[in-house]
Scaffold this motif. Structure first.
Motif, PDB file in Angstrom:
ATOM      1  N   ALA A 369       0.830  -1.203   0.000  1.00 44.99           N
ATOM      2  CA  ALA A 369       0.000   0.000   0.000  1.00 44.99           C
ATOM      3  C   ALA A 369       0.866   1.255   0.000  1.00 44.99           C
ATOM      4  O   ALA A 369       0.556   2.244  -0.677  1.00 44.99           O
ATOM      5  N   LYS A 370       1.952   1.216   0.752  1.00 45.65           N
ATOM      6  CA  LYS A 370       2.873   2.351   0.792  1.00 45.65           C
ATOM      7  C   LYS A 370       3.512   2.564  -0.577  1.00 45.65           C
ATOM      8  O   LYS A 370       3.583   3.693  -1.081  1.00 45.65           O
ATOM      9  N   SER A 371       3.978   1.471  -1.195  1.00 40.82           N
ATOM     10  CA  SER A 371       4.604   1.563  -2.519  1.00 40.82           C
ATOM     11  C   SER A 371       3.615   2.068  -3.565  1.00 40.82           C
ATOM     12  O   SER A 371       3.950   2.922  -4.393  1.00 40.82           O
ATOM     13  N   ASP A 372       2.385   1.549  -3.529  1.00 40.93           N
ATOM     14  CA  ASP A 372       1.362   1.968  -4.494  1.00 40.93           C
ATOM     15  C   ASP A 372       1.038   3.446  -4.344  1.00 40.93           C
ATOM     16  O   ASP A 372       0.831   4.157  -5.347  1.00 40.93           O
ATOM     17  N   TYR A 373       0.983   3.916  -3.107  1.00 40.10           N
ATOM     18  CA  TYR A 373       0.655   5.330  -2.877  1.00 40.10           C
ATOM     19  C   TYR A 373       1.777   6.241  -3.392  1.00 40.10           C
ATOM     20  O   TYR A 373       1.518   7.244  -4.073  1.00 40.10           O
ATOM     21  N   GLU A 374       3.006   5.879  -3.088  1.00 38.63           N
ATOM     22  CA  GLU A 374       4.140   6.677  -3.565  1.00 38.63           C
ATOM     23  C   GLU A 374       4.196   6.673  -5.092  1.00 38.63           C
ATOM     24  O   GLU A 374       4.468   7.710  -5.718  1.00 38.63           O
ATOM     25  N   PHE A 375       3.935   5.514  -5.693  1.00 39.31           N
ATOM     26  CA  PHE A 375       3.950   5.419  -7.155  1.00 39.31           C
ATOM     27  C   PHE A 375       2.818   6.241  -7.773  1.00 39.31           C
ATOM     28  O   PHE A 375       2.984   6.829  -8.854  1.00 39.31           O
ATOM     29  N   SER A 376       1.652   6.298  -7.092  1.00 38.74           N
ATOM     30  CA  SER A 376       0.525   7.060  -7.637  1.00 38.74           C
ATOM     31  C   SER A 376       0.862   8.545  -7.745  1.00 38.74           C
ATOM     32  O   SER A 376       0.430   9.221  -8.686  1.00 38.74           O
ATOM     33  N   ILE A 377       1.654   9.051  -6.787  1.00 34.48           N
ATOM     34  CA  ILE A 377       2.075  10.458  -6.855  1.00 34.48           C
ATOM     35  C   ILE A 377       3.044  10.668  -8.012  1.00 34.48           C
ATOM     36  O   ILE A 377       2.940  11.649  -8.764  1.00 34.48           O
ATOM     37  N   GLU A 378       3.977   9.737  -8.184  1.00 37.60           N
ATOM     38  CA  GLU A 378       4.909   9.813  -9.310  1.00 37.60           C
ATOM     39  C   GLU A 378       4.152   9.711 -10.636  1.00 37.60           C
ATOM     40  O   GLU A 378       4.453  10.450 -11.592  1.00 37.60           O
ATOM     41  N   GLU A 379       3.197   8.816 -10.685  1.00 34.89           N
ATOM     42  CA  GLU A 379       2.401   8.627 -11.895  1.00 34.89           C
ATOM     43  C   GLU A 379       1.606   9.893 -12.219  1.00 34.89           C
ATOM     44  O   GLU A 379       1.455  10.264 -13.390  1.00 34.89           O
ATOM     45  N   TYR A 380       1.091  10.552 -11.205  1.00 33.98           N
ATOM     46  CA  TYR A 380       0.334  11.793 -11.405  1.00 33.98           C
ATOM     47  C   TYR A 380       1.213  12.870 -12.039  1.00 33.98           C
ATOM     48  O   TYR A 380       0.801  13.535 -12.999  1.00 33.98           O
ATOM     49  N   ASN A 381       2.405  13.056 -11.500  1.00 30.66           N
ATOM     50  CA  ASN A 381       3.318  14.066 -12.049  1.00 30.66           C
ATOM     51  C   ASN A 381       3.679  13.757 -13.497  1.00 30.66           C
ATOM     52  O   ASN A 381       3.754  14.654 -14.343  1.00 30.66           O
ATOM     53  N   SER A 382       3.901  12.474 -13.773  1.00 26.76           N
ATOM     54  CA  SER A 382       4.221  12.065 -15.144  1.00 26.76           C
ATOM     55  C   SER A 382       3.034  12.296 -16.074  1.00 26.76           C
ATOM     56  O   SER A 382       3.196  12.808 -17.192  1.00 26.76           O
ATOM     57  N   ALA A 383       1.838  11.927 -15.618  1.00 27.80           N
ATOM     58  CA  ALA A 383       0.641  12.095 -16.448  1.00 27.80           C
ATOM     59  C   ALA A 383       0.351  13.569 -16.701  1.00 27.80           C
ATOM     60  O   ALA A 383      -0.103  13.953 -17.790  1.00 27.80           O
ATOM     61  N   LYS A 384       0.622  14.400 -15.718  1.00 26.55           N
ATOM     62  CA  LYS A 384       0.402  15.843 -15.876  1.00 26.55           C
ATOM     63  C   LYS A 384       1.326  16.423 -16.957  1.00 26.55           C
ATOM     64  O   LYS A 384       0.904  17.204 -17.810  1.00 26.55           O
ATOM     65  N   ASN A 385       2.598  16.016 -16.918  1.00 22.44           N
ATOM     66  CA  ASN A 385       3.555  16.474 -17.925  1.00 22.44           C
ATOM     67  C   ASN A 385       3.202  15.943 -19.309  1.00 22.44           C
ATOM     68  O   ASN A 385       3.286  16.665 -20.318  1.00 22.44           O
ATOM     69  N   ASN A 386       2.786  14.658 -19.359  1.00 21.77           N
ATOM     70  CA  ASN A 386       2.404  14.055 -20.640  1.00 21.77           C
ATOM     71  C   ASN A 386       1.194  14.761 -21.240  1.00 21.77           C
ATOM     72  O   ASN A 386       1.104  14.919 -22.473  1.00 21.77           O
ATOM     73  N   LEU A 387       0.269  15.187 -20.386  1.00 22.99           N
ATOM     74  CA  LEU A 387      -0.919  15.891 -20.880  1.00 22.99           C
ATOM     75  C   LEU A 387      -0.519  17.230 -21.498  1.00 22.99           C
ATOM     76  O   LEU A 387      -1.041  17.615 -22.564  1.00 22.99           O
ATOM     77  N   ARG A 388       0.378  17.931 -20.864  1.00 20.46           N
ATOM     78  CA  ARG A 388       0.838  19.206 -21.416  1.00 20.46           C
ATOM     79  C   ARG A 388       1.490  19.007 -22.782  1.00 20.46           C
ATOM     80  O   ARG A 388       1.231  19.767 -23.734  1.00 20.46           O
ATOM     81  N   LEU A 389       2.325  17.964 -22.888  1.00 22.04           N
ATOM     82  CA  LEU A 389       2.978  17.680 -24.172  1.00 22.04           C
ATOM     83  C   LEU A 389       1.955  17.295 -25.232  1.00 22.04           C
ATOM     84  O   LEU A 389       2.040  17.753 -26.389  1.00 22.04           O
ATOM     85  N   ALA A 390       1.013  16.455 -24.848  1.00 15.58           N
ATOM     86  CA  ALA A 390       0.001  16.007 -25.808  1.00 15.58           C
ATOM     87  C   ALA A 390      -0.843  17.176 -26.300  1.00 15.58           C
ATOM     88  O   ALA A 390      -1.221  17.242 -27.482  1.00 15.58           O
ATOM     89  N   GLU A 391      -1.168  18.108 -25.407  1.00 15.14           N
ATOM     90  CA  GLU A 391      -1.952  19.290 -25.803  1.00 15.14           C
ATOM     91  C   GLU A 391      -1.166  20.158 -26.786  1.00 15.14           C
ATOM     92  O   GLU A 391      -1.729  20.658 -27.780  1.00 15.14           O
ATOM     93  N   ARG A 392       0.111  20.322 -26.535  1.00 15.88           N
ATOM     94  CA  ARG A 392       0.944  21.121 -27.444  1.00 15.88           C
ATOM     95  C   ARG A 392       1.078  20.457 -28.814  1.00 15.88           C
ATOM     96  O   ARG A 392       0.985  21.116 -29.865  1.00 15.88           O
ATOM     97  N   ILE A 393       1.301  19.123 -28.784  1.00 13.86           N
ATOM     98  CA  ILE A 393       1.444  18.397 -30.048  1.00 13.86           C
ATOM     99  C   ILE A 393       0.151  18.460 -30.853  1.00 13.86           C
ATOM    100  O   ILE A 393       0.162  18.713 -32.080  1.00 13.86           O
TER     101      ILE A 393
END
Length: 445
Positions: A369-393
């Motif tokens: 549960a601890k690992s999943d929670y920490e990964f979810s925060i990392e995944e959120y930051n990655s998804a946020k950056n990917n969304l910005r790139l996808a919008e620009r593209i």
């Protein structure tokens, strides 16, 4: 009379109509959790289980307290039993017998009995077991509250996810319809190929399909949340929290560093309760080797008559009373008690092994549960950056497509990447909320 009946029917109808009127609710996530703890069906029954366990505890306690009972027995001897006695007692001939009936036709007995356990080893063990029994259901109620809380968080987040997905799909549809209209006009002027229009029509059809599915998903998610909250499906429900606000509020890496205390976990406490129950069962079997002692006091009146006249002044009642003490000493049971004791001892060993297994599983559950929670925060930051790139593209490809510098395939690929990035971003926000709730459940926070 008719007027009174009519008024009564009108009042009943209005009461029934009032009961059928849907209620309106507006909840933040915290308010939804508080409401569910009080109204969720599982939570309500968990509270009832505690109430039953308390009554069961008193039932066990009362077994060792004085027991008093009373009764009234009546017997009608419509045909008295007869016996034979020598006839010579009545002046008859020797060797002859005469029939004689003994007793009266009507008999009545009024009685009362007081009984008391003086010593019984199984009763002492039962008292201890009743406390463990109550403690188990108290822990079960805590576990239910933890489960309900996590379930409400998940279902609340799912509703927000479905609503945000629906809003984005509508926005994408509106943008795509505008692009399709402009592209179709350009095609009519003969400046581009028909394939470009058809490619956009395919994309729009996919969005329409996803839009219809998501609209149904929103309705289903809302109903699931209502069930979790203990509401009627016809009630109105407004969610005041937003998905992005909740995700930001739940991003707390310091929370992931919270120390895991096994003794605070309610599932571990329930496993301990189970082990205690097995130990008490062993103690119960051992108590059966001890003697037991009981006392009772009886008091009553007997009356006899050939006429049913027990409640008249002339009826004579004869009283009786006695005090009794009984002692039972187990001596030999052909090793039956020994076999039962050995079975109980084996059950204790099994319970201890299960307790050890529960410790390891809960530790692994916390680590995951601890690992999943920490990964979810990392995944959120990655998804946020990917969304910005996808919008620009997608924006660049839309400009190139409008100017005829890129093909419909390239524009469609950019749109597909954008749609996937949007869903990934929404899902990553939901994951943060759900994963933190899972970690909090293990920690019992």
């Amino acid at each position: 009379m008719k007027k009174t009946l009519l008024i009564g029917l009108i009042l009943i109808t209005r009461v029934l109509q009032a009961q059928e009127v849907p209620q309106n609710y507006s909840f933040s996530l915290d308010q939804a959790i508080s409401h569910a703890i009080s109204h969720n069906y599982s939570a309500l029954n968990a509270n009832r289980d505690i109430a039953m366990a308390k009554k069961k505890k008193w039932e066990t306690t009362a077994m060792g307290l004085p027991q008093i009972s009373a009764g009234l027995d009546y017997q009608n001897n419509f045909e008295l039993q007869k016996s034979l006695i020598p006839a010579q007692f009545f002046g008859g001939q020797p060797g002859e017998f005469k029939e004689v009936a003994f007793g009266t036709k009507h008999n009545m007995n009024a009685r009362s009995t007081w009984s008391q356990i003086i010593f019984d080893g199984s009763y002492i063990v039962a008292l201890q077991a009743s406390k463990t029994y109550l403690k188990y259901y108290e822990n079960a109620q805590k576990n239910t509250v933890v489960s309900v809380k996590e379930m409400v968080i998940n279902t609340y987040g799912n509703v927000l996810l479905a609503e945000e997905s629906l809003a984005i799909l509508k926005k994408n549809k509106a943008t795509l319809e505008k692009t399709l209209f402009e592209t179709n006009e350009i095609f009519k002027n003969g400046l581009i190929e028909e394939e470009n229009v058809e490619q956009l029509q395919i994309t729009l059809a996919i969005i329409n399909s996803n839009l219809t599915y998501t609209e149904r998903l929103v309705e289903i998610a809302r109903k699931m949340l209502k069930v979790s909250l203990g509401m009627e499906l016809t009630d109105s429900l407004v969610l005041t929290d937003k998905l992005d606000q909740l995700s930001v509020a739940n991003m707390d890496l310091a929370f992931a560093q919270t120390e895991f205390k096994l003794a605070n976990n309610v599932n571990y406490q329930m496993a301990q309760n189970f082990s205690e129950q097995r130990q008490l069962e062993l103690k119960l079997e051992k108590s059966k080797y001890l003697p037991s002692m009981y006392a009772n006091l009886n008091f009553g009146y007997n009356a006899f008559n050939n006429q049913f006249a027990f409640f008249t002044e002339n009826q004579k009642w004869m009283n009786y009373s006695n005090l009794g003490v009984s002692v039972s000493v187990p001596i030999f049971s052909s090793f039956m008690r020994s076999a039962r004791t050995q079975q109980a001892r084996i059950a204790v060993d099994k319970a201890n092994t299960q307790l050890k297994e529960a410790e390891q599983k809960l530790q692994l559950q916390f680590d995951k549960a601890k690992s999943d929670y920490e990964f979810s925060i990392e995944e959120y930051n990655s998804a946020k950056n990917n969304l910005r790139l996808a919008e620009r593209i997608e924006k660049k490809q839309a400009i190139k497509f409008a100017e005829g510098l890129s093909s419909s395939f390239e524009f469609n690929e950019a749109q597909r990447q954008l749609y996937m990035a949007q869903q990934s971003y929404l899902q990553s926000m939901t994951n943060i909320i759900n994963k933190k709730a899972a970690l909090a459940s293990v920690l019992n926070n």
